[in-house]
Design a protein around this motif. Structure first.
Motif, PDB file in Angstrom:
ATOM      1  N   LYS A 248       5.327 -38.014 -13.798  1.00 36.85           N
ATOM      2  CA  LYS A 248       5.546 -39.451 -13.674  1.00 36.85           C
ATOM      3  C   LYS A 248       4.703 -40.066 -12.561  1.00 36.85           C
TER       4      LYS A 248
ATOM      5  N   ASP B 173       0.078 -44.124  -8.674  1.00 35.01           N
ATOM      6  CA  ASP B 173       0.186 -44.521 -10.077  1.00 35.01           C
ATOM      7  C   ASP B 173       1.457 -43.902 -10.658  1.00 35.01           C
ATOM      8  N   TYR B 174       2.357 -44.751 -11.157  1.00 33.73           N
ATOM      9  CA  TYR B 174       3.647 -44.277 -11.656  1.00 33.73           C
ATOM     10  C   TYR B 174       3.832 -44.690 -13.110  1.00 33.73           C
ATOM     11  N   ASN B 175       4.333 -43.750 -13.905  1.00 34.23           N
ATOM     12  CA  ASN B 175       4.635 -43.998 -15.314  1.00 34.23           C
ATOM     13  C   ASN B 175       6.045 -43.484 -15.583  1.00 34.23           C
TER      14      ASN B 175
ATOM     15  N   PRO C 146       6.019 -40.747 -19.218  1.00 35.64           N
ATOM     16  CA  PRO C 146       4.699 -40.205 -19.558  1.00 35.64           C
ATOM     17  C   PRO C 146       4.762 -39.372 -20.829  1.00 35.64           C
TER      18      PRO C 146
ATOM     19  N   ARG D  85       5.074 -49.088 -15.935  1.00 35.45           N
ATOM     20  CA  ARG D  85       4.122 -48.419 -15.046  1.00 35.45           C
ATOM     21  C   ARG D  85       3.867 -49.332 -13.855  1.00 35.45           C
TER      22      ARG D  85
END
Length: 283
Positions: free
Chosen positions: A270, A259-261, A264, A235
């Motif tokens: 994402k 905010d990046y995942n 997810p 992340r």
């Protein structure tokens, strides 16, 4: 010998003389100094001792107050037309800084809705203690506890206690740059009942701030959360901000947050981006 020259005499013009009284009359003090020998000081030009004590006391109080810095931010946007949208953001920050260490805490909230239906609700914050190493304050070690909740990203709650080391490349009024890295334990519970994640993470972080004009500065804050167990899982949190100081205590700020995942859970996307305008008050 050093102790005999410890008495200080403040003059009403702002000058200060250190020495030992060797003779006194009703109107004059004769002071022996190390640098210029014996000096005759007329009492009428000396700041009264009581005022000196009051000034020293006031100075100490100001130093105590300056240890604490607090900031409150509030943002509220309304969009009307084919789509009715409202966005609310609020932040509270507090910092206590001494020569040896500093404590800092921050709480962020963000709520948004479209056509009266809520589509975002985020809360996050941290508590951090930094201990400076050496006289230059370049190296430091720190402990940190992060926590967040994101209803629409399927996060019931997430906590990350961590320990790390940081380094300041530059810490000037018009330019700042620092990096740090920590080792932490990430615990994430999901809203949809997905298996709870428990894993070790590395947390590298970088911050840079540049004053563009007298009252305008730009900053970039980037934190990564790569998993030590799965290299494809990571992340990051990025915030780019432009801040304009309106007065000593008030500023206007525009922030772009990403905010990046990479992996997810559930139906979450994402990437989650926000553009926030806010008014900040420091005290």
């Amino acid at each position: 010998a050093q102790e005999s020259f410890a008495e200080e005499f403040k003059l009403i013009n702002g000058d200060q003389i250190t020495g030992k009284v060797i003779k006194e009359t009703e109107e004059v003090l004769f002071v022996e100094t190390k640098a210029i020998g014996t000096v005759a000081l007329k009492k009428e030009f000396l700041v009264p001792e009581k005022i000196v004590e009051e000034l020293e006391s006031l100075k100490e109080e100001r130093e105590k107050v300056s240890l604490w810095q607090k900031k409150v931010s509030f943002g509220y946007n309304v969009v009307s037309g084919n789509t009715e949208e409202t966005q609310f953001s609020g932040t509270f920050e507090i910092l206590r800084k001494t020569e040896a260490d500093q404590w800092e805490a921050k709480i962020d909230s963000y709520i948004a809705s479209a056509n009266t239906k809520e589509n975002a609700r985020k809360f996050n914050g941290f508590l951090r203690h930094v201990f400076n190493l050496g006289d230059q304050d370049q190296w430091n070690i720190f402990t940190k506890l992060e926590g967040d909740q994101d209803r629409f990203a399927n996060i019931a709650y997430r906590s990350i206690p961590s320990f790390g080391v940081g380094y300041w490349f530059i810490k000037e009024a018009d330019f700042k740059a620092t990096i740090d890295a920590a080792l932490g334990y990430e615990y994430t519970k999901y809203r949809d009942g997905s298996p709870t994640d428990k894993e070790m993470v590395v947390v590298p972080h970088g911050y840079i701030e540049k004053k563009l004009f007298e009252n305008i500065k730009i900053s970039q804050n980037l934190t990564l959360y790569p998993s030590l167990k799965d290299t494809a899982k990571y992340r990051f949190h990025s915030e780019t901000a432009l801040e304009n100081s309106i007065s000593k205590n008030i500023s206007f700020k525009i922030s772009f947050i990403d905010d990046y995942n990479s992996i997810p859970k559930g139906k979450s996307k994402k990437n989650d981006t926000r553009l926030i305008s806010s008014i900040n008050y420091s005290f």
